[in-house]
Design a protein around this motif. Structure first.
Motif, PDB file in Angstrom:
ATOM      1  N   LYS A  71       0.770  -1.269  -0.033  1.00  0.00           N
ATOM      2  CA  LYS A  71      -0.071  -0.031   0.232  1.00  0.00           C
ATOM      3  C   LYS A  71       0.798   1.261  -0.189  1.00  0.00           C
ATOM      4  CE  LYS A  71      -2.470  -0.950   3.653  1.00  0.00           C
ATOM      5  NZ  LYS A  71      -3.248  -0.891   4.978  1.00  0.00           N
ATOM      6  N   SER A  72       0.787   2.129  -0.963  1.00  0.00           N
ATOM      7  CA  SER A  72       1.515   3.152  -1.080  1.00  0.00           C
ATOM      8  C   SER A  72       0.813   4.538  -1.344  1.00  0.00           C
ATOM      9  CB  SER A  72       2.539   2.779  -2.246  1.00  0.00           C
ATOM     10  OG  SER A  72       3.199   1.926  -2.131  1.00  0.00           O
ATOM     11  N   ILE A  73       1.671   5.609  -0.983  1.00  0.00           N
ATOM     12  CA  ILE A  73       0.959   6.925  -1.190  1.00  0.00           C
ATOM     13  C   ILE A  73       1.885   7.604  -2.015  1.00  0.00           C
ATOM     14  CG2 ILE A  73       0.528   9.147  -0.055  1.00  0.00           C
ATOM     15  CD1 ILE A  73      -0.746   7.408   2.308  1.00  0.00           C
ATOM     16  N   VAL A  74       1.746   8.738  -3.069  1.00  0.00           N
ATOM     17  CA  VAL A  74       2.408   9.517  -3.695  1.00  0.00           C
ATOM     18  C   VAL A  74       2.118  10.810  -3.154  1.00  0.00           C
ATOM     19  CG1 VAL A  74       3.194  10.350  -6.017  1.00  0.00           C
ATOM     20  CG2 VAL A  74       2.580   7.760  -5.776  1.00  0.00           C
ATOM     21  N   VAL A  75       3.310  11.651  -2.579  1.00  0.00           N
ATOM     22  CA  VAL A  75       3.225  13.131  -2.312  1.00  0.00           C
ATOM     23  C   VAL A  75       4.140  13.723  -3.278  1.00  0.00           C
ATOM     24  CG1 VAL A  75       3.494  14.800  -0.608  1.00  0.00           C
ATOM     25  CG2 VAL A  75       2.874  12.429  -0.042  1.00  0.00           C
ATOM     26  N   LEU A 131      -3.829  12.689   4.647  1.00  0.00           N
ATOM     27  CA  LEU A 131      -3.651  11.245   4.181  1.00  0.00           C
ATOM     28  C   LEU A 131      -2.912  10.085   5.033  1.00  0.00           C
ATOM     29  CD1 LEU A 131      -4.511   9.834   1.585  1.00  0.00           C
ATOM     30  CD2 LEU A 131      -2.393  10.716   0.468  1.00  0.00           C
ATOM     31  N   LEU A 132      -1.765  10.964   5.541  1.00  0.00           N
ATOM     32  CA  LEU A 132      -1.090   9.744   6.406  1.00  0.00           C
ATOM     33  C   LEU A 132      -2.063   9.633   7.603  1.00  0.00           C
ATOM     34  CD1 LEU A 132       2.368  11.166   6.084  1.00  0.00           C
ATOM     35  CD2 LEU A 132       1.726   9.119   5.207  1.00  0.00           C
ATOM     36  N   ASN A 133      -2.688  10.392   8.203  1.00  0.00           N
ATOM     37  CA  ASN A 133      -3.385  10.235   9.235  1.00  0.00           C
ATOM     38  C   ASN A 133      -4.899   9.339   9.093  1.00  0.00           C
ATOM     39  OD1 ASN A 133      -1.922  11.717  11.172  1.00  0.00           O
ATOM     40  ND2 ASN A 133      -3.020  13.624  10.796  1.00  0.00           N
ATOM     41  N   SER A 134      -5.170   9.360   8.017  1.00  0.00           N
ATOM     42  CA  SER A 134      -6.454   8.641   7.568  1.00  0.00           C
ATOM     43  C   SER A 134      -6.191   7.341   6.777  1.00  0.00           C
ATOM     44  CB  SER A 134      -7.358   9.471   6.761  1.00  0.00           C
ATOM     45  OG  SER A 134      -6.710   9.604   5.397  1.00  0.00           O
ATOM     46  N   THR A 135      -4.866   6.888   6.672  1.00  0.00           N
ATOM     47  CA  THR A 135      -4.726   5.614   5.696  1.00  0.00           C
ATOM     48  C   THR A 135      -3.253   4.998   6.522  1.00  0.00           C
ATOM     49  OG1 THR A 135      -2.982   6.662   4.454  1.00  0.00           O
ATOM     50  CG2 THR A 135      -5.282   6.524   3.654  1.00  0.00           C
ATOM     51  N   SER A 136      -3.103   3.768   6.394  1.00  0.00           N
ATOM     52  CA  SER A 136      -1.964   3.007   7.017  1.00  0.00           C
ATOM     53  C   SER A 136      -1.128   2.562   5.708  1.00  0.00           C
ATOM     54  CB  SER A 136      -2.337   1.851   7.847  1.00  0.00           C
ATOM     55  OG  SER A 136      -3.320   2.535   8.851  1.00  0.00           O
ATOM     56  N   PRO A 137      -0.321   3.373   5.187  1.00  0.00           N
ATOM     57  CA  PRO A 137       0.520   2.895   3.956  1.00  0.00           C
ATOM     58  C   PRO A 137       1.683   2.331   4.558  1.00  0.00           C
ATOM     59  CG  PRO A 137       1.084   5.311   4.573  1.00  0.00           C
ATOM     60  CD  PRO A 137      -0.180   4.782   5.358  1.00  0.00           C
ATOM     61  N   SER A 139       0.717  18.707  -1.168  1.00  0.00           N
ATOM     62  CA  SER A 139       1.351  19.694  -0.165  1.00  0.00           C
ATOM     63  C   SER A 139       1.411  18.707   1.065  1.00  0.00           C
ATOM     64  CB  SER A 139       0.183  20.730   0.090  1.00  0.00           C
ATOM     65  OG  SER A 139      -1.105  20.087   0.686  1.00  0.00           O
ATOM     66  N   ASN A 140       2.321  19.569   2.216  1.00  0.00           N
ATOM     67  CA  ASN A 140       2.142  18.982   3.506  1.00  0.00           C
ATOM     68  C   ASN A 140       1.150  18.896   3.976  1.00  0.00           C
ATOM     69  OD1 ASN A 140       5.396  18.740   4.140  1.00  0.00           O
ATOM     70  ND2 ASN A 140       5.171  20.970   3.648  1.00  0.00           N
ATOM     71  N   THR A 141       0.352  19.685   3.886  1.00  0.00           N
ATOM     72  CA  THR A 141      -0.993  19.692   4.604  1.00  0.00           C
ATOM     73  C   THR A 141      -2.024  18.385   4.191  1.00  0.00           C
ATOM     74  OG1 THR A 141      -1.299  22.166   4.935  1.00  0.00           O
ATOM     75  CG2 THR A 141      -3.319  20.940   5.029  1.00  0.00           C
ATOM     76  N   SER A 142      -2.196  18.482   3.000  1.00  0.00           N
ATOM     77  CA  SER A 142      -2.845  17.170   2.360  1.00  0.00           C
ATOM     78  C   SER A 142      -2.122  15.899   2.439  1.00  0.00           C
ATOM     79  CB  SER A 142      -3.070  17.394   0.875  1.00  0.00           C
ATOM     80  OG  SER A 142      -1.960  17.443   0.194  1.00  0.00           O
ATOM     81  N   ALA A 143      -0.793  15.840   2.695  1.00  0.00           N
ATOM     82  CA  ALA A 143      -0.072  14.615   2.918  1.00  0.00           C
ATOM     83  C   ALA A 143      -0.268  14.114   4.523  1.00  0.00           C
ATOM     84  CB  ALA A 143       1.477  14.910   2.733  1.00  0.00           C
ATOM     85  N   LEU A 144      -0.289  15.050   5.398  1.00  0.00           N
ATOM     86  CA  LEU A 144      -0.439  14.901   6.712  1.00  0.00           C
ATOM     87  C   LEU A 144      -1.956  14.282   6.843  1.00  0.00           C
ATOM     88  CD1 LEU A 144       0.555  14.680   9.566  1.00  0.00           C
ATOM     89  CD2 LEU A 144      -0.306  17.340   9.748  1.00  0.00           C
TER      90      LEU A 144
END
Length: 249
Positions: free
Chosen positions: A4-8, A44-50, A37-42
């Protein structure tokens, strides 16, 4: 193994290019979110478990390191992406798995993702080993079993397992509160360990936790009534074994 991955990445063209390269060369990577952005990345990180995060170093609202310093526990792997070499040392202070320079080279990307897969597998094996060690001093029903799934490992106390049901090459674990966990391993893979902890094999397709047996019904060929209201059949070949096991409880 699925990752599971996220792209910032703030540049839409660069983000699209990276996602395209991952889809083409790294099919084991599932993109579960994107941020710019930092805001949207934070958020996303708080709502998922990559498992793995691809991070562009420079974003419109500051460099990514200020965001990482706010996160108490970084429990995901990081691959930094940037056009600026001066961030390399700072990146590895955050235990970056790797560091990719733009424009991204496909072979370098494949290598970086390969490192991620290996590292995540090691982490999962360490988690299983930790669970094994912790089980030694526990009473049987307080022991936990590791149930590997596609994107995680659940550690379930045995007392919460009501019954296990075979489904071809899968095993369906029926837990308290109507929870169900489907594992891509056969029932036979679990049988030996669980039968030593008061589980009873009643049938080719069924293994039950004796503490959840409500009654042994002898009519209709014989079956066990379980605490979740289900009836588990007893095969003719297992009747004597089940009767002895129930009498010994």
């Amino acid at each position: 193994m699925r990752i599971k991955s996220i792209v910032v990445e703030d540049n839409p063209a660069n983000r699209e290019n990276l996602v395209g390269l991952l889809e083409r060369y790294c099919p084991e990577v599932d993109i579960i979110g994107e941020a710019d952005s930092n805001t949207s990345a934070l958020a996303l990180l708080n709502s998922t478990s990559p498992d793995l995060v691809f991070l562009d170093v420079r974003l419109p609202d500051g460099n990514i390191f200020s965001l990482l310093e706010e996160i108490r526990k970084i429990d995901f792997h990081i691959i930094f992406i940037t056009a600026y070499d001066e961030y390399a040392f700072k990146a590895f202070q955050f235990n970056a798995l790797d560091y990719l320079l733009k424009p991204i080279d496909s072979q370098k990307l494949i290598s970086s993702v390969g490192k991620a897969v290996e590292s995540i597998q090691i982490r999962e094996e360490n988690a299983r080993l930790k669970n094994l060690v912790e089980n030694f001093d526990r009473p049987d029903q307080e022991k936990r079993i590791a149930l590997p799934q596609e994107d995680k490992i659940d550690f379930i106390p045995l007392r919460k397992i009501i019954r296990c049901q075979s489904e071809s090459n899968y095993t369906r674990f029926h837990l308290e509160n109507a929870e169900v966990v489907l594992v891509t391993r056969t029932l036979k893979d679990f049988e030996l360990a669980l039968e030593s902890c008061q589980f009873i094999r009643t049938h080719q397709s069924h293994l039950v936790n004796s503490i959840h047996v409500v009654s042994l019904v002898k009519r209709d060929g014989g079956y066990l009534k379980m605490s979740d209201g289900t009836s588990v059949p007893i095969s003719r070949a297992r009747k004597e074994v089940v009767s002895r096991a129930m009498a010994g409880l």
